[in-house]
Design an enzyme around this catalytic site. Structure first.
Site, PDB file in Angstrom:
ATOM      1  N   TYR A 208       0.870  -1.174   0.000  1.00 31.37           N
ATOM      2  CA  TYR A 208       0.000   0.000   0.000  1.00 31.37           C
ATOM      3  C   TYR A 208       0.909   1.227   0.000  1.00 31.37           C
ATOM      4  O   TYR A 208       1.523   1.546   1.012  1.00 31.37           O
ATOM      5  CB  TYR A 208      -0.901   0.029   1.223  1.00 31.37           C
ATOM      6  CG  TYR A 208      -2.132  -0.854   1.111  1.00 31.37           C
ATOM      7  CD1 TYR A 208      -3.384  -0.287   0.892  1.00 31.37           C
ATOM      8  CD2 TYR A 208      -2.041  -2.226   1.229  1.00 31.37           C
ATOM      9  CE1 TYR A 208      -4.520  -1.075   0.788  1.00 31.37           C
ATOM     10  CE2 TYR A 208      -3.166  -3.034   1.132  1.00 31.37           C
ATOM     11  CZ  TYR A 208      -4.399  -2.453   0.909  1.00 31.37           C
ATOM     12  OH  TYR A 208      -5.522  -3.250   0.803  1.00 31.37           O
ATOM     13  N   HIS A 240      -4.195  -3.008  -7.800  1.00 28.56           N
ATOM     14  CA  HIS A 240      -5.445  -3.599  -7.302  1.00 28.56           C
ATOM     15  C   HIS A 240      -6.518  -2.536  -7.093  1.00 28.56           C
ATOM     16  O   HIS A 240      -7.661  -2.687  -7.507  1.00 28.56           O
ATOM     17  CB  HIS A 240      -5.181  -4.332  -5.994  1.00 28.56           C
ATOM     18  CG  HIS A 240      -6.417  -4.785  -5.289  1.00 28.56           C
ATOM     19  ND1 HIS A 240      -7.066  -4.014  -4.352  1.00 28.56           N
ATOM     20  CD2 HIS A 240      -7.133  -5.924  -5.390  1.00 28.56           C
ATOM     21  CE1 HIS A 240      -8.124  -4.660  -3.904  1.00 28.56           C
ATOM     22  NE2 HIS A 240      -8.182  -5.824  -4.506  1.00 28.56           N
ATOM     23  N   HIS A 241      -6.176  -1.449  -6.430  1.00 26.95           N
ATOM     24  CA  HIS A 241      -7.135  -0.350  -6.291  1.00 26.95           C
ATOM     25  C   HIS A 241      -6.400   0.952  -6.046  1.00 26.95           C
ATOM     26  O   HIS A 241      -5.224   0.978  -5.665  1.00 26.95           O
ATOM     27  CB  HIS A 241      -8.176  -0.628  -5.183  1.00 26.95           C
ATOM     28  CG  HIS A 241      -7.676  -0.465  -3.773  1.00 26.95           C
ATOM     29  ND1 HIS A 241      -7.693  -1.481  -2.845  1.00 26.95           N
ATOM     30  CD2 HIS A 241      -7.156   0.602  -3.105  1.00 26.95           C
ATOM     31  CE1 HIS A 241      -7.218  -1.054  -1.686  1.00 26.95           C
ATOM     32  NE2 HIS A 241      -6.881   0.213  -1.836  1.00 26.95           N
ATOM     33  N   HIS A 308      -2.836   0.445  -4.112  1.00 28.89           N
ATOM     34  CA  HIS A 308      -2.609  -0.904  -3.605  1.00 28.89           C
ATOM     35  C   HIS A 308      -2.036  -1.745  -4.732  1.00 28.89           C
ATOM     36  O   HIS A 308      -2.686  -1.946  -5.756  1.00 28.89           O
ATOM     37  CB  HIS A 308      -3.942  -1.490  -3.100  1.00 28.89           C
ATOM     38  CG  HIS A 308      -3.844  -2.911  -2.641  1.00 28.89           C
ATOM     39  ND1 HIS A 308      -4.951  -3.670  -2.333  1.00 28.89           N
ATOM     40  CD2 HIS A 308      -2.773  -3.734  -2.439  1.00 28.89           C
ATOM     41  CE1 HIS A 308      -4.579  -4.873  -1.972  1.00 28.89           C
ATOM     42  NE2 HIS A 308      -3.258  -4.944  -2.032  1.00 28.89           N
ATOM     43  N   HIS A 389     -16.883  -3.780  -2.417  1.00 25.18           N
ATOM     44  CA  HIS A 389     -15.482  -4.195  -2.346  1.00 25.18           C
ATOM     45  C   HIS A 389     -15.265  -5.320  -1.328  1.00 25.18           C
ATOM     46  O   HIS A 389     -15.489  -5.158  -0.130  1.00 25.18           O
ATOM     47  CB  HIS A 389     -14.586  -3.014  -1.970  1.00 25.18           C
ATOM     48  CG  HIS A 389     -13.124  -3.354  -1.976  1.00 25.18           C
ATOM     49  ND1 HIS A 389     -12.445  -3.690  -3.127  1.00 25.18           N
ATOM     50  CD2 HIS A 389     -12.209  -3.410  -0.979  1.00 25.18           C
ATOM     51  CE1 HIS A 389     -11.173  -3.938  -2.847  1.00 25.18           C
ATOM     52  NE2 HIS A 389     -11.007  -3.780  -1.544  1.00 25.18           N
ATOM     53  N   HIS A 391     -12.271  -8.930  -1.151  1.00 22.15           N
ATOM     54  CA  HIS A 391     -11.110  -9.502  -1.826  1.00 22.15           C
ATOM     55  C   HIS A 391     -11.482 -10.849  -2.436  1.00 22.15           C
ATOM     56  O   HIS A 391     -12.626 -11.068  -2.814  1.00 22.15           O
ATOM     57  CB  HIS A 391      -9.934  -9.585  -0.863  1.00 22.15           C
ATOM     58  CG  HIS A 391      -9.330  -8.235  -0.551  1.00 22.15           C
ATOM     59  ND1 HIS A 391      -8.336  -8.034   0.378  1.00 22.15           N
ATOM     60  CD2 HIS A 391      -9.603  -6.999  -1.046  1.00 22.15           C
ATOM     61  CE1 HIS A 391      -8.012  -6.758   0.427  1.00 22.15           C
ATOM     62  NE2 HIS A 391      -8.779  -6.107  -0.418  1.00 22.15           N
ATOM     63  N   MET A 464     -11.884  -8.056   3.099  1.00 20.54           N
ATOM     64  CA  MET A 464     -12.602  -6.836   3.434  1.00 20.54           C
ATOM     65  C   MET A 464     -14.088  -7.069   3.175  1.00 20.54           C
ATOM     66  O   MET A 464     -14.467  -7.973   2.425  1.00 20.54           O
ATOM     67  CB  MET A 464     -12.103  -5.656   2.597  1.00 20.54           C
ATOM     68  CG  MET A 464     -10.691  -5.213   2.903  1.00 20.54           C
ATOM     69  SD  MET A 464     -10.221  -3.735   1.958  1.00 20.54           S
ATOM     70  CE  MET A 464      -8.617  -3.391   2.683  1.00 20.54           C
TER      71      MET A 464
END
Length: 618
Positions: A208, A240-241, A308, A389, A391, A464
């Site tokens: 991150y 990833h985001h 991320h 959201h 995972h 998450m």
């Protein structure tokens, strides 16, 4: 692989035009997507929510058969596939089918797809048809607002032989609402890029990366009305985001780039999400009545940019400059947009047992303290859009609203969630949240492929359970997250509980996770007292408690009866058939009827001329 030869499954021709059917042969379809990596298979589609009819146009670079349908998450067996093509003599074939195994197609007893046109030229075979969202045929997959896994297949000739090389599955929001045209931009549109520059991605599974950046400097109020990702070529699979958090103007912010949730807590400051993008997403434009305000004393001047990275192959020497591009204008909208983060607190107190076919997690939000924490009166919140959201273990999410102890509505949901497709989605109509309402987030997980506990956390292999609601008018509440009483959960599982939550997590890790214990843990988490943690943009935190209410399932609507073929009695919906003619408001079109072969030859000249109008450039 089973080979089934086409013997003219259904011979169809154009009858006289009739009024009413939506999305006829020449109607422009609003949505489009390539379904294969080589851009050989191109899909256009459109839908009518009121009449519950969807129209597809599949264009494939082939002179053989083409097919389009819906499959599920786990297997192609049971998938529906509408197939069609043009024989060398010019005759058209078309049929509603399903896969009885991975290789074999069988025609449905009920033909629920209506052919609107089939053409073949030197380059493409193009098939356009419509079908109800939900037919009364159990072999047809329902089309919903969930993530739909669209199956496309084709052959090089008119021999129906399924080939894995020419079959593709792509996740698509087929019923996604889009109110805006990307070409219709304000004349004074300006852009501002928030990006990490030349960041060396560590050779770790999860990173991150955070840095603090200024928002555009303007001398009067402006509105951000659109955002889109900025991804570096060849790095897309590692990003990833990307999240943009607004910072309170009293915040003391660090410089440089660092791990967001590492040793320096300053890099985790600022918690109110204002823009969010995740893998699979595209650009997003806010509703016409609202935008993100910048340029006033009350607006944030700085943001925290969080990227991320998932470097699962531990590639060395990869530099990245990903970020978000903002579009803003001085043409103000009526309201300022806010974002409310809901769900389960992202912390190891959130756990999912291994070997679970299904495990539900719940995060409760109580809004009764919002006004007190906001420091000023709060208007009713009008929710316009949302972002879901989880995972890799996530299977489904939903947000349910309660008022005065009664379930009011499901705000948003996806019962077929796909980690690789995460986009901000508009609601069909704004949803109003009043002070005192309770909001419940439910997430469903599957961990059949895991032999150890999965805990809440920031890594992609952690989990998450979050839903971001985009609403207006804005207030200062940034998140409202819940988590269960882990002590009572440990007691319910027959374990010796500790006052230290982290010790209880170690205890849970040692549980023998039989199916009975998995369900016992799920029940204990749902029935335990939930702590609800509310946070403001200025990092003020206050806790309250509550109980998880029951969720009343939304009943399925009635199915649409086919005008052709048979429907078995057991296929009927409890709500009964909706047997009115399948017509919609809008342009007129032609209808297709099943005709004898002789009639097809008589009409062949007219057929060729009319179908030729379907062919359009990609």
């Amino acid at each position: 692989m089973t080979c089934v030869f086409f013997r003219l499954f259904l011979l169809v021709a154009l009858a006289a035009p009739s009024q009413g059917t939506h999305h006829g042969p020449t109607t422009r379809l609003r949505y489009s997507r390539f379904l294969d990596p080589s851009n050989v298979v191109f899909l256009r589609w459109d839908f009518d929510l009121q009449a519950e009819i969807i129209t597809f146009e599949l264009q494939v670079r082939t002179a053989g058969w083409v097919g389009l349908g819906i499959t599920n998450r786990y297997t192609s067996v049971g998938s529906d596939l509408v197939v069609g093509g043009v024989l060398p003599d010019g005759n058209v074939y078309f049929s509603d089918q399903h896969l009885v195994d991975e290789d074999t197609l069988e025609e449905d007893g009920s033909q629920d797809a209506e052919l609107l046109g089939l053409t073949e030229d030197a380059a493409y075979t193009t098939m356009r048809f419509s079908r109800p969202f939900r037919s009364c045929d159990p072999h047809d997959q329902d089309i919903t607002s969930d993530t739909m896994r669209v199956l496309a297949a084709y052959g090089l000739d008119d021999t129906l032989k399924l080939s894995r090389k020419r079959a593709f599955v792509k996740s698509i929001f087929l019923l996604q609402i889009t109110y805006h045209d990307d070409e219709d931009l304000p004349e004074d549109t300006m852009t501002h890029d928030l990006e990490i520059t030349d960041f060396l991605i560590p050779e770790d599974d999860t990173t991150y990366a955070c840095m603090f950046l200024p928002l555009p400097i303007v001398n009067k109020k402006h509105h951000i009305y659109k955002f889109e990702p900025k991804l570096v070529d060849h790095n897309e699979t590692m990003v990833h985001h990307i999240l943009v958090y607004a910072c309170g103007n009293a915040s003391v912010l660090p410089t440089g780039i660092s791990e967001c949730y590492g040793f320096d807590p300053a890099f985790s400051l600022c918690s109110q999400v204002i823009v969010g993008w995740a893998v699979g997403g595209l650009s997003y434009q806010f509703p016409d009545e609202a935008g993100i305000s910048i340029g006033t004393p009350l607006d944030p001047q700085w943001i925290r940019l969080e990227v991320h990275y998932s470097n699962f192959h531990n590639l060395p020497g990869v530099y990245d400059s990903s970020g978000i591009r903002l579009y803003y204008t001085s043409h103000l909208r009526k309201y300022d947009i806010g974002v409310l983060e809901l769900g389960v607190l992202t912390f190891p107190i959130h756990f999912i047992p291994p070997g679970a076919e299904s495990f539900m997690s719940y995060g409760l939000c109580k809004t009764e303290k919002f006004e007190e924490m906001n420091g000023a009166p709060i208007s009713d919140m009008q929710v316009a859009s949302y972002l879901l959201h989880t995972h890799l273990a996530g299977q489904a999410l939903k947000a349910v609203q309660y008022r005065n102890g009664k379930q009011l509505r499901t705000i948003c949901k996806d019962d077929s969630y796909d980690f690789s497709l995460q986009e901000t989605r508009d609601l069909p109509h704004p949803v109003e949240i009043k002070l005192g309402d309770e909001l419940l987030i439910e997430c469903s997980y599957q961990t059949l492929d895991r032999d150890s506990m999965t805990f809440g956390g920031t890594s992609t292999i952690n989990e998450m359970c979050l839903i971001f609601l985009f609403y207006y008018p804005r207030n200062n509440i940034s998140s409202c997250l819940g988590y269960p009483d882990i002590i009572s959960v440990a007691h319910e599982l027959g374990e010796e509980a500790s006052e230290n939550p982290m010790e209880n997590l170690m205890i849970l890790n040692n549980v023998e996770w039989t199916q009975e214990n998995i369900k016992k843990a799920e029940k204990a988490c749902k029935e335990s007292l939930q702590t609800v943690m509310i946070k403001t943009i200025n990092e003020l935190i206050e806790n309250t408690t509550g109980r998880i209410p029951d969720i009343i399932p939304t009943p399925r609507g009635p199915c649409l009866e086919s005008s052709g073929g048979k429907v078995e009695p057991q296929d009927k919906s409890p709500a009964g058939f909706r047997a009115e003619p399948m017509t919609l408001n809008g342009s007129s079109t032609v209808t297709l009827e099943h005709l004898p072969l002789a009639a097809i030859f008589l009409l062949q000249g007219t057929l060729s001329w009319l179908l030729a109008t379907l062919q359009t450039a990609v």
